[in-house]
Design a protein around this motif. Structure first.
Motif, PDB file in Angstrom:
ATOM      1  N   MET A 121      31.877   7.167  -2.663  1.00 14.99           N
ATOM      2  CA  MET A 121      31.968   6.605  -1.303  1.00 14.99           C
ATOM      3  C   MET A 121      30.726   6.972  -0.504  1.00 14.99           C
ATOM      4  O   MET A 121      30.225   6.175   0.282  1.00 14.99           O
ATOM      5  CB  MET A 121      33.226   7.098  -0.597  1.00 14.99           C
ATOM      6  N   HIS A 122      30.210   8.191  -0.716  1.00 20.26           N
ATOM      7  CA  HIS A 122      28.966   8.591  -0.058  1.00 20.26           C
ATOM      8  C   HIS A 122      27.803   7.759  -0.596  1.00 20.26           C
ATOM      9  O   HIS A 122      26.909   7.378   0.153  1.00 20.26           O
ATOM     10  CB  HIS A 122      28.686  10.083  -0.256  1.00 20.26           C
ATOM     11  N   CYS A 123      27.826   7.483  -1.886  1.00 22.67           N
ATOM     12  CA  CYS A 123      26.777   6.635  -2.465  1.00 22.67           C
ATOM     13  C   CYS A 123      26.788   5.255  -1.807  1.00 22.67           C
ATOM     14  O   CYS A 123      25.748   4.758  -1.374  1.00 22.67           O
ATOM     15  CB  CYS A 123      26.961   6.481  -3.978  1.00 22.67           C
ATOM     16  N   ASP A 124      27.961   4.646  -1.725  1.00 24.01           N
ATOM     17  CA  ASP A 124      28.064   3.312  -1.123  1.00 24.01           C
ATOM     18  C   ASP A 124      27.554   3.305   0.316  1.00 24.01           C
ATOM     19  O   ASP A 124      26.794   2.428   0.713  1.00 24.01           O
ATOM     20  CB  ASP A 124      29.513   2.820  -1.135  1.00 24.01           C
ATOM     21  N   GLU A 137      22.492  11.503  -7.764  1.00 25.64           N
ATOM     22  CA  GLU A 137      21.271  12.313  -7.735  1.00 25.64           C
ATOM     23  C   GLU A 137      20.287  11.857  -6.657  1.00 25.64           C
ATOM     24  O   GLU A 137      19.491  12.651  -6.161  1.00 25.64           O
ATOM     25  CB  GLU A 137      20.586  12.287  -9.105  1.00 25.64           C
ATOM     26  N   GLU A 138      20.351  10.592  -6.276  1.00 22.71           N
ATOM     27  CA  GLU A 138      19.467  10.079  -5.224  1.00 22.71           C
ATOM     28  C   GLU A 138      19.731  10.782  -3.889  1.00 22.71           C
ATOM     29  O   GLU A 138      18.831  10.867  -3.047  1.00 22.71           O
ATOM     30  CB  GLU A 138      19.670   8.574  -5.036  1.00 22.71           C
ATOM     31  N   LEU A 139      20.954  11.252  -3.692  1.00 26.85           N
ATOM     32  CA  LEU A 139      21.345  11.876  -2.422  1.00 26.85           C
ATOM     33  C   LEU A 139      21.377  13.395  -2.498  1.00 26.85           C
ATOM     34  O   LEU A 139      21.625  14.053  -1.494  1.00 26.85           O
ATOM     35  CB  LEU A 139      22.723  11.352  -1.997  1.00 26.85           C
ATOM     36  N   GLU A 140      21.117  13.959  -3.660  1.00 24.90           N
ATOM     37  CA  GLU A 140      21.216  15.402  -3.848  1.00 24.90           C
ATOM     38  C   GLU A 140      19.887  16.128  -3.650  1.00 24.90           C
ATOM     39  O   GLU A 140      19.690  17.223  -4.160  1.00 24.90           O
ATOM     40  CB  GLU A 140      21.779  15.694  -5.248  1.00 24.90           C
ATOM     41  N   VAL A 141      19.021  15.557  -2.873  1.00 22.65           N
ATOM     42  CA  VAL A 141      17.712  16.140  -2.601  1.00 22.65           C
ATOM     43  C   VAL A 141      17.843  17.124  -1.439  1.00 22.65           C
ATOM     44  O   VAL A 141      18.309  16.738  -0.357  1.00 22.65           O
ATOM     45  CB  VAL A 141      16.689  15.034  -2.248  1.00 22.65           C
ATOM     46  N   PRO A 142      17.471  18.403  -1.634  1.00 23.99           N
ATOM     47  CA  PRO A 142      17.572  19.375  -0.543  1.00 23.99           C
ATOM     48  C   PRO A 142      16.839  18.878   0.710  1.00 23.99           C
ATOM     49  O   PRO A 142      15.726  18.363   0.630  1.00 23.99           O
ATOM     50  CB  PRO A 142      16.899  20.622  -1.112  1.00 23.99           C
ATOM     51  N   GLY A 143      17.513  18.981   1.844  1.00 28.38           N
ATOM     52  CA  GLY A 143      16.937  18.541   3.107  1.00 28.38           C
ATOM     53  C   GLY A 143      17.223  17.087   3.432  1.00 28.38           C
ATOM     54  O   GLY A 143      16.947  16.634   4.540  1.00 28.38           O
ATOM     55  N   ARG A 178      25.645  19.551  -5.020  1.00 26.81           N
ATOM     56  CA  ARG A 178      25.932  18.288  -5.683  1.00 26.81           C
ATOM     57  C   ARG A 178      26.788  17.411  -4.779  1.00 26.81           C
ATOM     58  O   ARG A 178      27.534  17.895  -3.928  1.00 26.81           O
ATOM     59  CB  ARG A 178      26.663  18.530  -7.003  1.00 26.81           C
ATOM     60  N   LEU A 179      26.722  16.112  -4.998  1.00 29.32           N
ATOM     61  CA  LEU A 179      27.461  15.178  -4.165  1.00 29.32           C
ATOM     62  C   LEU A 179      28.974  15.333  -4.315  1.00 29.32           C
ATOM     63  O   LEU A 179      29.709  15.142  -3.348  1.00 29.32           O
ATOM     64  CB  LEU A 179      27.035  13.742  -4.472  1.00 29.32           C
ATOM     65  N   ASP A 180      29.443  15.697  -5.492  1.00 25.74           N
ATOM     66  CA  ASP A 180      30.883  15.906  -5.649  1.00 25.74           C
ATOM     67  C   ASP A 180      31.354  17.104  -4.817  1.00 25.74           C
ATOM     68  O   ASP A 180      32.450  17.084  -4.246  1.00 25.74           O
ATOM     69  CB  ASP A 180      31.294  16.052  -7.113  1.00 25.74           C
ATOM     70  N   GLN A 181      30.517  18.125  -4.697  1.00 23.34           N
ATOM     71  CA  GLN A 181      30.857  19.276  -3.856  1.00 23.34           C
ATOM     72  C   GLN A 181      30.913  18.856  -2.386  1.00 23.34           C
ATOM     73  O   GLN A 181      31.810  19.262  -1.650  1.00 23.34           O
ATOM     74  CB  GLN A 181      29.823  20.385  -4.019  1.00 23.34           C
ATOM     75  N   ILE A 182      29.941  18.057  -1.988  1.00 18.93           N
ATOM     76  CA  ILE A 182      29.907  17.580  -0.594  1.00 18.93           C
ATOM     77  C   ILE A 182      31.120  16.698  -0.309  1.00 18.93           C
ATOM     78  O   ILE A 182      31.751  16.809   0.744  1.00 18.93           O
ATOM     79  CB  ILE A 182      28.589  16.832  -0.314  1.00 18.93           C
TER      80      ILE A 182
END
Length: 120
Positions: free
Chosen positions: A85-88, A96-102, A68-72
């Motif tokens: 901040m990663h989303c921005d 969820e848009e960024l939590e795609v494996p790979g 998950r992005l919060d873990q990252i």
């Protein structure tokens, strides 16, 4: 003795806000709508997402299965709440848009902070 933080708020040195400094809404102005019955209803003004070019790239990271992005965010910037901040920086509205494996996630400094190379 007066609380020094409260004194800074009252003097206008530090902006009073209902949102902590690590919130995406920190510093977003509050306005009030007057309802037909006269009640004052607070709302936040629009938050404009900064252009990704305003973020200095520090590197890239591949998203792992079930990550998950919060873990990252906790791992990369030390603050799980600051996942936004990663989303921005990656032009994403939802985590969820960024939590795609790979998916290759761009890791950046906060908006407007230059890298050592850019600052010299």
């Amino acid at each position: 003795m007066k609380n020094p933080i409260q004194a800074m708020y009252e003097a206008g040195i530090v902006e009073a806000t209902d949102f902590p400094a690590d919130s995406r809404y920190h510093g977003v102005p509050t306005r009030y709508f007057t309802a037909p019955d006269g009640r004052q209803l607070p709302y936040l003004t629009r938050r404009f997402v900064p252009a990704p070019e305003r973020f200095a790239t520090m590197g890239y990271r591949m998203v792992a299965e079930s990550e998950r992005l919060d873990q990252i965010a906790a791992e990369t910037i030390g603050n799980a709440v600051a996942f936004w901040m990663h989303c921005d920086a990656n032009r994403a509205i939802w985590a969820e848009e960024l939590e795609v494996p790979g998916h290759e996630l761009r890791l950046t400094l906060p908006e407007g902070v230059p890298t050592a190379e850019e600052g010299s």
